[in-house]
Structure formats: structure tokens, C-alpha cells
Scaffold this active site. Structure first.
Site, PDB file in Angstrom:
ATOM      1  N   TYR A  73      78.299 -23.836  90.434  1.00 54.41           N
ATOM      2  CA  TYR A  73      78.963 -25.146  90.439  1.00 54.41           C
ATOM      3  C   TYR A  73      77.949 -26.263  90.603  1.00 54.41           C
ATOM      4  CZ  TYR A  73      82.970 -22.156  90.960  1.00 54.41           C
ATOM      5  OH  TYR A  73      83.914 -21.172  90.759  1.00 54.41           O
ATOM      6  N   CYS A  74      77.020 -26.338  89.690  1.00 55.53           N
ATOM      7  CA  CYS A  74      75.917 -27.299  89.750  1.00 55.53           C
ATOM      8  C   CYS A  74      75.848 -28.032  88.417  1.00 55.53           C
ATOM      9  CB  CYS A  74      74.617 -26.529  90.019  1.00 55.53           C
ATOM     10  SG  CYS A  74      73.116 -27.522  90.002  1.00 55.53           S
TER      11      CYS A  74
END
Length: 194
Positions: A73-74
Site C-alpha cells: 500500500y505504497c
């Protein structure tokens, strides 16, 4: 004439049965030195992400290794796609990409092993080796990242930091997160190392 043909075919079949053994004997010495020549940086074991089976990094001795700390989740997560393309393009020439999920930066890898593995494969088709989630920086850093930090003087500052290791086990380069897998500087270093 039928008997002569049968004898010739039998002789050819017998010769071909013996050839693989000879070829194996000739090839065996080439395999042994690669295992014996495992560089210190690869003399480590990590659990595989998918099933936690222990993996000896010495299996990658003699290859060019790109080590990447990853997160699901970057803003850089889309680099999985480029990393997989690098692995597909250069794998046959000796490149291996090793992914190390980490929750060190921004808590952007909160999932368990199954969730991470499913995400990587289902979203980006990742086939390169991935290992169990671990710390990559600070006193809890996994031993490989601790060694890479020591060798380069550069600890990972965020997700998708990359380290390039040559076939001889020497650390060649550190690349920060913003250097994408398609970046000519990274691709050039990989091609030179291959």
C-alpha cells in the site's frame, strides 16, 4: 536386412542411454563450485512468503541479484510490475529479483503472508522470489538488509529501495525508491553486471 537394422537401432539406443550419464558427469563439476563459492552476503536463510519454507540464498550464488524491500500500500507499489518485467527479461541471463515485504515505512505492509502473496500475484503477476515480511532497517533489520546497509552505507529510507549484487557477491549499487525498475541507470547497471 531386418535383423541388421534391428541391431543398428539397438546399438543407437544403447549409446543414447549412456550419453546422458556422461553428460551429467561432465556437468556435475560445474554445479559444485557454484555452491561452494557462495558469497558471505548470501549465506543466509529466509522463509519463503507463500509457504514459509526455508530458503537458502546460496541458491542464487553466481547470479546478479536485485534486492528490493516491498509494500502493498505504497505510492511505489506499482513498481512490482516493472520488477517482474526485469525478472522476465533478464532472468534467463542470470538476474534474480528478491522481494522482502516490510512494514517499516508508513505501516504500508500490514497484511499477513497469505494476503501479501495473493496481492503480489493477483495484482501484479509477481513470479520472482518473495520472502516473509521482516524489518529492513534499524536494530531489527533482517541480516541481509543489515549487510547491505553496512556495505553501501545506505539503509533503506522507504519502500522499494533497491540493492544490486554482482555475480561475485559484491554489492554494486544502492538505488533509492524513486529509481524505477525502468530507469536507465538501474537497467544499465544490471546489463553491465550480466
Amino acid at each position: 536386412m531386418f535383423k541388421t537394422t534391428a541391431l543398428v537401432l539397438a546399438a543407437i539406443a544403447a549409446a543414447s542411454l549412456h550419453q546422458p550419464a556422461a553428460a551429467q558427469t561432465a556437468a556435475a563439476p560445474a554445479v559444485r563450485p557454484a555452491m561452494a563459492a557462495c558469497p558471505a552476503i548470501l549465506k543466509q536463510n529466509f522463509k519463503r512468503l507463500q509457504d514459509e519454507a526455508p530458503q537458502d540464498l546460496c541458491q542464487y550464488a553466481g547470479k546478479v541479484v536485485l534486492v528490493v524491500n516491498t509494500a502493498s500500500y505504497c505510492g511505489f507499489t506499482k513498481q512490482y510490475e516493472g520488477l517482474e518485467k526485469l525478472y522476465a527479461k533478464y532472468g534467463g541471463r542470470g538476474l534474480v529479483v528478491l522481494g522482502f515485504p516490510s512494514n517499516d515505512f508508513g505501516k504500508q505492509e500490514p497484511g499477513n503472508a497469505k494476503e501479501i502473496a495473493d496481492f503480489c500475484f493477483n495484482t501484479y503477476g509477481v513470479k520472482f522470489p518473495m520472502f516473509a515480511k521482516s524489518a529492513v532497517t534499524g536494530p531489527e533489520a533482517n541480516p541481509l538488509h543489515a549487510s547491505l546497509t553496512k556495505a553501501t552505507g545506505q539503509a533503506p529510507k522507504w519502500n522499494f529501495t533497491k540493492y544490486l549484487i554482482g555475480r561475485d557477491g559484491k554489492v554494486l549499487e544502492y538505488f533509492p525508491s524513486k529509481v524505477t525498475p525502468e530507469d536507465p541507470a538501474l537497467v544499465g547497471k544490471i546489463e553491465a553486471a550480466l
